[in-house]
Write an enzyme that holds these catalytic residues in place. Structure first.
Site, PDB file in Angstrom:
ATOM      1  N   ARG A  62     -71.655  44.551  49.035  1.00 42.84           N
ATOM      2  CA  ARG A  62     -72.994  45.125  49.080  1.00 42.84           C
ATOM      3  C   ARG A  62     -73.270  45.839  47.765  1.00 42.84           C
ATOM      4  O   ARG A  62     -72.373  46.384  47.130  1.00 42.84           O
ATOM      5  CB  ARG A  62     -73.123  46.107  50.253  1.00 42.84           C
ATOM      6  CG  ARG A  62     -72.942  45.453  51.618  1.00 42.84           C
ATOM      7  CD  ARG A  62     -73.222  46.449  52.732  1.00 42.84           C
ATOM      8  NE  ARG A  62     -72.968  45.877  54.048  1.00 42.84           N
ATOM      9  CZ  ARG A  62     -73.837  45.124  54.719  1.00 42.84           C
ATOM     10  NH1 ARG A  62     -75.017  44.867  54.182  1.00 42.84           N
ATOM     11  NH2 ARG A  62     -73.544  44.643  55.900  1.00 42.84           N
TER      12      ARG A  62
ATOM     13  N   GLY B 156     -77.769  38.530  52.164  1.00 41.63           N
ATOM     14  CA  GLY B 156     -77.529  39.232  53.413  1.00 41.63           C
ATOM     15  C   GLY B 156     -78.369  40.482  53.550  1.00 41.63           C
ATOM     16  O   GLY B 156     -79.399  40.654  52.908  1.00 41.63           O
TER      17      GLY B 156
ATOM     18  N   THR C  44     -79.430  36.148  57.567  1.00 38.81           N
ATOM     19  CA  THR C  44     -79.418  37.349  58.385  1.00 38.81           C
ATOM     20  C   THR C  44     -79.123  36.943  59.812  1.00 38.81           C
ATOM     21  O   THR C  44     -79.850  36.159  60.412  1.00 38.81           O
ATOM     22  CB  THR C  44     -80.742  38.128  58.315  1.00 38.81           C
ATOM     23  OG1 THR C  44     -80.780  39.087  59.369  1.00 38.81           O
ATOM     24  CG2 THR C  44     -81.933  37.194  58.451  1.00 38.81           C
TER      25      THR C  44
ATOM     26  N   ASP D 224     -79.424  38.588  62.350  1.00 36.13           N
ATOM     27  CA  ASP D 224     -80.386  39.177  63.290  1.00 36.13           C
ATOM     28  C   ASP D 224     -81.618  38.309  63.512  1.00 36.13           C
ATOM     29  O   ASP D 224     -82.434  38.620  64.378  1.00 36.13           O
ATOM     30  CB  ASP D 224     -80.843  40.550  62.801  1.00 36.13           C
ATOM     31  CG  ASP D 224     -79.709  41.559  62.744  1.00 36.13           C
ATOM     32  OD1 ASP D 224     -78.647  41.278  63.335  1.00 36.13           O
ATOM     33  OD2 ASP D 224     -79.884  42.614  62.113  1.00 36.13           O
TER      34      ASP D 224
ATOM     35  N   GLY E 121     -78.604  43.770  65.702  1.00 35.12           N
ATOM     36  CA  GLY E 121     -80.054  43.861  65.727  1.00 35.12           C
ATOM     37  C   GLY E 121     -80.505  45.227  65.262  1.00 35.12           C
ATOM     38  O   GLY E 121     -80.832  46.090  66.072  1.00 35.12           O
ATOM     39  N   ARG E 122     -80.509  45.422  63.942  1.00 35.08           N
ATOM     40  CA  ARG E 122     -80.896  46.725  63.390  1.00 35.08           C
ATOM     41  C   ARG E 122     -82.363  47.026  63.662  1.00 35.08           C
ATOM     42  O   ARG E 122     -82.723  48.116  64.082  1.00 35.08           O
ATOM     43  CB  ARG E 122     -80.646  46.760  61.879  1.00 35.08           C
ATOM     44  CG  ARG E 122     -79.197  46.677  61.469  1.00 35.08           C
ATOM     45  CD  ARG E 122     -79.062  46.712  59.969  1.00 35.08           C
ATOM     46  NE  ARG E 122     -79.637  47.932  59.408  1.00 35.08           N
ATOM     47  CZ  ARG E 122     -78.980  49.077  59.274  1.00 35.08           C
ATOM     48  NH1 ARG E 122     -77.721  49.164  59.676  1.00 35.08           N
ATOM     49  NH2 ARG E 122     -79.560  50.129  58.752  1.00 35.08           N
TER      50      ARG E 122
ATOM     51  N   TYR F  59     -68.197  42.663  65.050  1.00 33.22           N
ATOM     52  CA  TYR F  59     -67.439  42.055  63.954  1.00 33.22           C
ATOM     53  C   TYR F  59     -66.686  40.813  64.387  1.00 33.22           C
ATOM     54  O   TYR F  59     -66.350  39.953  63.554  1.00 33.22           O
ATOM     55  CB  TYR F  59     -66.517  43.099  63.326  1.00 33.22           C
ATOM     56  CG  TYR F  59     -67.303  44.175  62.622  1.00 33.22           C
ATOM     57  CD1 TYR F  59     -67.938  43.908  61.411  1.00 33.22           C
ATOM     58  CD2 TYR F  59     -67.470  45.431  63.182  1.00 33.22           C
ATOM     59  CE1 TYR F  59     -68.703  44.864  60.771  1.00 33.22           C
ATOM     60  CE2 TYR F  59     -68.227  46.405  62.546  1.00 33.22           C
ATOM     61  CZ  TYR F  59     -68.842  46.113  61.342  1.00 33.22           C
ATOM     62  OH  TYR F  59     -69.608  47.067  60.716  1.00 33.22           O
TER      63      TYR F  59
ATOM     64  N   ILE G 226     -68.146  38.609  66.251  1.00 30.20           N
ATOM     65  CA  ILE G 226     -69.193  37.587  66.145  1.00 30.20           C
ATOM     66  C   ILE G 226     -69.450  37.225  64.689  1.00 30.20           C
ATOM     67  O   ILE G 226     -69.581  36.053  64.328  1.00 30.20           O
ATOM     68  CB  ILE G 226     -70.487  38.078  66.820  1.00 30.20           C
ATOM     69  CG1 ILE G 226     -70.275  38.218  68.333  1.00 30.20           C
ATOM     70  CG2 ILE G 226     -71.647  37.129  66.529  1.00 30.20           C
ATOM     71  CD1 ILE G 226     -71.457  38.820  69.072  1.00 30.20           C
TER      72      ILE G 226
END
Length: 491
Positions: free
Chosen positions: A166, A191, A245, A247, A291-292, A401, A403
């Protein structure tokens, strides 16, 4: 098509009759007018030369909306992805690189594999680098030579063979590295990041009169190259993004890769929670899923499972106590069934948690979320055990983690393959500053600004959410009434 209408460095619109609008993507000829072109090597490839109309026509477009009224304008369209009859680089001229950034997601290795194999086997390209460790790898000079033999079976493994990280975005250093290495095709698999960071960089570029040429933000992952710097250095660089992503919160596209795998794997956690819950007196299984900001994984996993009694997502606020609250629903469900399963997305109910962590962010600039799974588990125990004197057997499962780290399933493997091939076809044809994605079942080239302008979220007034409410019979949490008392379990 009608005349092109340029709105900004990040917009390239072509308008036609009856309300037709093509949201086009940049092309190298936009700033290198005398760029030569060559016949596509695929015309001599025995696997493809026999396919009729294999090449995509330059005027082929895909509508963003397919459900329209008879008097509706034709609306916005995107350029259809696929191989063109002519390419802008000969195979021995191409020096490509691939970088993965952000968190892990099922399918990363599949995308890497298919980009490498498409470049080698379709176009005869033999120079492909993997930038190790995310953006930092550009200026840390960490690379790995990628060949079909090296990547042959990586799609069977989770994670990314070239590593990820990141943060680490430094535009000047990245451009220096691209120039020094002679790279002319950049494939970015992006990401999670921060939209605020993107806005700051974009605003800064406007304030300093910099014109953005290449940039990608896969949900919120930033990569941009300054066009004045590119022109000054004489760089011919095609940048292609593949949004990642887990999500599924990328707008415009039908879905993001890895999503199907995530929903499928989430079933294992939900099934385990259900087995635990129904085997104990007043058993409660709580499963926290990714799902942020968007609750798609939780919603689809709930609909697929049919063992879930309540699904909580960021888009639908909920409350615990009072008429119509979660605890009242839990009391009723436990009395009727003797057990229940709750699925909660990681970004749900953040406004209910009392501790203040507003200033804490990760390396990508994402706001650090509080652990809503542990919090709601504690609140359930506090309410039922301490206040109501019930016997509650609660099991909390967080498979996040597990998943993220698994390889993609068959459906996502096919999807990743087509995304990677579309990206390669676009870059070879000279398109740049685009991301490739599925729109209404067709692969397209989408301008970066459309991918980054907002987040895709569950619409709680839509029929899909209504289907979930019908499946779980949970309350809609649309009104809050204070009060709410424990009832006698035996009454």
């Amino acid at each position: 098509m009608a005349a092109e209408k340029k709105q900004s460095p990040l917009q390239k619109l072509v308008e036609g009759e009856f309300g037709f609008v093509l949201e086009d993507v940049p092309h190298l000829v936009d700033y290198i007018p005398d760029l030569p072109s060559y016949p596509n090597p695929l015309q001599d490839n025995p696997a493809y030369s026999v396919v009729r109309q294999y090449f995509v026509h330059d005027d082929d477009t895909v509508p963003q909306k397919v459900v329209v009224h008879k008097d509706s304008p034709r609306g916005n369209h995107f350029r259809r992805a696929g191989p063109r009859q002519r390419v802008c680089s000969e195979p021995d001229e191409v020096h490509a690189c691939i970088v993965t950034c952000g968190g892990l997601c099922p399918g990363l290795n599949t995308v890497i594999r298919e980009i490498v194999c498409s470049l080698y086997k379709m176009y005869g390209v033999s120079k492909v680098l993997g930038i190790e460790g995310g953006y930092k790898g550009f200026y840390s000079r960490n690379t790995i030579t990628l060949t079909p033999k090296l990547v042959n079976d990586i799609h069977k493994r989770g994670g990314t063979i070239i590593g990820t990280s990141r943060g680490g975005h430094d535009t000047a250093k990245i451009v220096d590295s691209i120039q020094d290495r002679g790279i002319n095709q950049v494939y970015i698999i992006g990401g999670d990041g921060t939209q605020k960071g993107a806005a700051v960089i974009y605003e800064a570029s406007i304030l300093t009169e910099l014109r953005l040429y290449h940039w990608t933000l896969s949900y919120s992952l930033i990569f941009f190259l300054n066009v004045q710097e590119v022109r000054r250095r004489g760089l011919k660089v095609a940048v292609s993004g593949i949004p990642k992503t887990i999500d599924n919160d990328i707008p415009v596209i039908d879905k993001s890769f890895g999503f199907d795998t995530a929903v499928e794997e989430a079933q294992r956690a939900i099934n385990a929670a259900h087995v635990e819950a129904e085997s104990m007196e007043n058993g409660v299984g709580v499963v926290k899923l990714m799902g942020r900001h968007s609750g798609f994984i939780a919603m689809y996993a709930t609909l697929a499972s049919r063992d879930v009694d309540c699904c909580l997502i960021p888009e639908s606020s909920f409350y615990l106590e009072g008429k119509g609250g979660l605890f009242e629903f839990m009391e009723r469900t436990l009395k009727e069934n003797g057990h229940m399963v709750i699925v909660i997305a990681e970004g749900a109910g953040q406004e209910l948690l009392t501790e203040d962590r507003r200033d804490e962010k990760d390396a990508s600039g994402n706001k650090l979320l509080k652990d809503v799974g542990l919090w709601i588990s504690h609140k359930i125990k506090e309410y039922f055990v301490v206040r109501c004197k019930w016997t509650i057997n609660l099991k909390y499962i967080d498979p996040t983690y597990m998943i993220r780290a698994i390889p993609s399933n068959a459906s996502d493997n096919v999807y990743c393959t087509l995304l990677a091939q579309s990206a390669v076809h676009g870059a070879m044809a000279g398109y740049t500053g685009f991301t490739t994605g599925l729109v209404n079942g067709r692969h397209t080239y989408i301008p970066f600004n459309r991918i980054t302008e907002r987040q895709n979220k569950v619409v709680t007034t839509d029929r899909m959410w209504a289907r979930l409410l019908s499946s779980t019979n949970q309350p809609s949490f649309m009104s809050v009434l204070d009060g709410g008392n424990c009832t006698d379990k035996t009454s």
